[in-house]
Scaffold this motif. Sequence first.
Motif, PDB file in Angstrom:
ATOM      1  N   LEU A   6     -11.630 -38.547 -31.955  1.00 50.59           N
ATOM      2  CA  LEU A   6     -10.427 -38.357 -32.762  1.00 50.59           C
ATOM      3  C   LEU A   6     -10.795 -37.956 -34.186  1.00 50.59           C
ATOM      4  CD1 LEU A   6      -7.371 -38.478 -33.246  1.00 50.59           C
ATOM      5  CD2 LEU A   6      -7.647 -40.921 -33.716  1.00 50.59           C
ATOM      6  N   ALA A   7     -11.706 -38.670 -34.785  1.00 49.21           N
ATOM      7  CA  ALA A   7     -12.110 -38.376 -36.163  1.00 49.21           C
ATOM      8  C   ALA A   7     -12.698 -36.972 -36.273  1.00 49.21           C
ATOM      9  CB  ALA A   7     -13.128 -39.409 -36.653  1.00 49.21           C
ATOM     10  N   TYR A   8     -13.520 -36.594 -35.322  1.00 51.76           N
ATOM     11  CA  TYR A   8     -14.173 -35.289 -35.402  1.00 51.76           C
ATOM     12  C   TYR A   8     -13.200 -34.141 -35.131  1.00 51.76           C
ATOM     13  CZ  TYR A   8     -18.351 -38.177 -35.491  1.00 51.76           C
ATOM     14  OH  TYR A   8     -19.296 -39.105 -35.823  1.00 51.76           O
ATOM     15  N   LEU A   9     -12.251 -34.360 -34.241  1.00 53.36           N
ATOM     16  CA  LEU A   9     -11.224 -33.339 -34.015  1.00 53.36           C
ATOM     17  C   LEU A   9     -10.311 -33.203 -35.227  1.00 53.36           C
ATOM     18  CD1 LEU A   9     -10.354 -33.934 -30.255  1.00 53.36           C
ATOM     19  CD2 LEU A   9     -11.625 -32.021 -31.248  1.00 53.36           C
ATOM     20  N   LEU A  10     -10.021 -34.315 -35.893  1.00 57.40           N
ATOM     21  CA  LEU A  10      -9.222 -34.248 -37.117  1.00 57.40           C
ATOM     22  C   LEU A  10      -9.976 -33.506 -38.220  1.00 57.40           C
ATOM     23  CD1 LEU A  10      -7.572 -37.772 -37.144  1.00 57.40           C
ATOM     24  CD2 LEU A  10      -6.404 -35.567 -36.921  1.00 57.40           C
ATOM     25  N   SER A  11     -11.289 -33.702 -38.288  1.00 53.24           N
ATOM     26  CA  SER A  11     -12.091 -32.950 -39.255  1.00 53.24           C
ATOM     27  C   SER A  11     -12.039 -31.460 -38.950  1.00 53.24           C
ATOM     28  CB  SER A  11     -13.545 -33.439 -39.252  1.00 53.24           C
ATOM     29  OG  SER A  11     -13.654 -34.686 -39.878  1.00 53.24           O
ATOM     30  N   ALA A  12     -12.086 -31.113 -37.666  1.00 54.41           N
ATOM     31  CA  ALA A  12     -11.993 -29.702 -37.273  1.00 54.41           C
ATOM     32  C   ALA A  12     -10.619 -29.134 -37.615  1.00 54.41           C
ATOM     33  CB  ALA A  12     -12.291 -29.548 -35.788  1.00 54.41           C
ATOM     34  N   ILE A  64      -0.932 -38.965 -43.684  1.00 52.44           N
ATOM     35  CA  ILE A  64      -0.871 -39.650 -42.385  1.00 52.44           C
ATOM     36  C   ILE A  64      -2.236 -40.204 -41.990  1.00 52.44           C
ATOM     37  CG2 ILE A  64      -0.492 -39.304 -39.901  1.00 52.44           C
ATOM     38  CD1 ILE A  64       1.723 -37.245 -40.766  1.00 52.44           C
ATOM     39  N   VAL A  65      -3.255 -39.353 -42.001  1.00 50.39           N
ATOM     40  CA  VAL A  65      -4.596 -39.804 -41.618  1.00 50.39           C
ATOM     41  C   VAL A  65      -5.111 -40.837 -42.617  1.00 50.39           C
ATOM     42  CG1 VAL A  65      -7.000 -39.084 -41.270  1.00 50.39           C
ATOM     43  CG2 VAL A  65      -5.139 -37.692 -40.356  1.00 50.39           C
ATOM     44  N   GLY A  66      -4.847 -40.608 -43.898  1.00 50.94           N
ATOM     45  CA  GLY A  66      -5.269 -41.572 -44.906  1.00 50.94           C
ATOM     46  C   GLY A  66      -4.660 -42.938 -44.679  1.00 50.94           C
ATOM     47  N   THR A  67      -3.368 -42.968 -44.416  1.00 49.66           N
ATOM     48  CA  THR A  67      -2.682 -44.243 -44.177  1.00 49.66           C
ATOM     49  C   THR A  67      -3.176 -44.905 -42.897  1.00 49.66           C
ATOM     50  OG1 THR A  67      -0.724 -43.465 -45.361  1.00 49.66           O
ATOM     51  CG2 THR A  67      -0.420 -45.334 -43.853  1.00 49.66           C
ATOM     52  N   LEU A  68      -3.286 -44.129 -41.818  1.00 56.25           N
ATOM     53  CA  LEU A  68      -3.755 -44.702 -40.557  1.00 56.25           C
ATOM     54  C   LEU A  68      -5.182 -45.218 -40.671  1.00 56.25           C
ATOM     55  CD1 LEU A  68      -2.296 -42.154 -37.980  1.00 56.25           C
ATOM     56  CD2 LEU A  68      -1.522 -44.488 -38.430  1.00 56.25           C
ATOM     57  N   SER A  69      -6.025 -44.512 -41.404  1.00 61.28           N
ATOM     58  CA  SER A  69      -7.422 -44.949 -41.528  1.00 61.28           C
ATOM     59  C   SER A  69      -7.544 -46.219 -42.374  1.00 61.28           C
ATOM     60  CB  SER A  69      -8.286 -43.831 -42.111  1.00 61.28           C
ATOM     61  OG  SER A  69      -7.929 -43.552 -43.452  1.00 61.28           O
ATOM     62  N   VAL A  70      -6.586 -46.452 -43.249  1.00 62.33           N
ATOM     63  CA  VAL A  70      -6.593 -47.679 -44.048  1.00 62.33           C
ATOM     64  C   VAL A  70      -5.988 -48.835 -43.237  1.00 62.33           C
ATOM     65  CG1 VAL A  70      -5.581 -48.794 -46.080  1.00 62.33           C
ATOM     66  CG2 VAL A  70      -6.575 -46.506 -46.269  1.00 62.33           C
ATOM     67  N   LEU A  71      -4.885 -48.557 -42.523  1.00 60.50           N
ATOM     68  CA  LEU A  71      -4.215 -49.607 -41.757  1.00 60.50           C
ATOM     69  C   LEU A  71      -4.963 -50.001 -40.493  1.00 60.50           C
ATOM     70  CD1 LEU A  71      -0.485 -48.471 -42.040  1.00 60.50           C
ATOM     71  CD2 LEU A  71      -1.657 -50.273 -43.321  1.00 60.50           C
ATOM     72  N   PRO A  88      -8.651 -49.230 -39.410  1.00 62.20           N
ATOM     73  CA  PRO A  88      -9.982 -48.636 -39.556  1.00 62.20           C
ATOM     74  C   PRO A  88     -10.754 -48.535 -38.242  1.00 62.20           C
ATOM     75  CG  PRO A  88      -9.787 -50.650 -40.889  1.00 62.20           C
ATOM     76  CD  PRO A  88      -8.485 -50.434 -40.196  1.00 62.20           C
ATOM     77  N   GLU A  89     -10.459 -49.409 -37.270  1.00 65.47           N
ATOM     78  CA  GLU A  89     -11.154 -49.336 -35.983  1.00 65.47           C
ATOM     79  C   GLU A  89     -10.827 -48.048 -35.235  1.00 65.47           C
ATOM     80  OE1 GLU A  89      -9.231 -52.261 -36.672  1.00 65.47           O
ATOM     81  OE2 GLU A  89     -11.007 -53.166 -37.570  1.00 65.47           O
ATOM     82  N   ALA A  90      -9.664 -47.463 -35.487  1.00 70.71           N
ATOM     83  CA  ALA A  90      -9.290 -46.202 -34.843  1.00 70.71           C
ATOM     84  C   ALA A  90     -10.092 -45.036 -35.403  1.00 70.71           C
ATOM     85  CB  ALA A  90      -7.794 -45.945 -35.023  1.00 70.71           C
ATOM     86  N   PHE A  91     -10.700 -45.243 -36.564  1.00 73.32           N
ATOM     87  CA  PHE A  91     -11.498 -44.200 -37.218  1.00 73.32           C
ATOM     88  C   PHE A  91     -12.894 -44.749 -37.511  1.00 73.32           C
ATOM     89  CE2 PHE A  91      -7.095 -43.302 -38.033  1.00 73.32           C
ATOM     90  CZ  PHE A  91      -7.002 -41.944 -37.821  1.00 73.32           C
TER      91      PHE A  91
END
Length: 118
Positions: free
Chosen positions: A30-36, A70-77, A79-82
């Motif tokens: 997920l993280a790598y696809l979001l980076s792409a 969105i990604v910033g908020t999800l990664s803070v709320l 962190p295990e998902a990222f």
Amino acid sequence: MLVAVYAVFAIAATSRAAVQIATRFAEAPLAYLLSAFAALVYIVLTVALARGHRRLAFLACGIELAGVLIVGTLSVLDPEAFPHATVWSGYGSGYLFIPLVLPVIGLAWLLRHRTQRT
């Protein structure tokens, strides 16, 4: 200047995503696809701004801002998902928060220069 900054981010995000996907995709897909995806947005923005395609640039800036928020908020709320950072994780903290500020500057510039061709 704005085109140059987006070009640098396009190169950086594309390089980062390519290496991540090629070498460690299974670790954090997920993280790598979001980076792409972020890299693609930066490429589109660079080309749109350089060629004067204001509508496309405006749309891409909106997508960029939404992605960072969105990604910033999800990664803070959650962190295990990222487990590995993306360009937009933590609101772009790995890039000195430039990914958070850049779309705001881009949108402001586009709104201020409305009289140029679309």
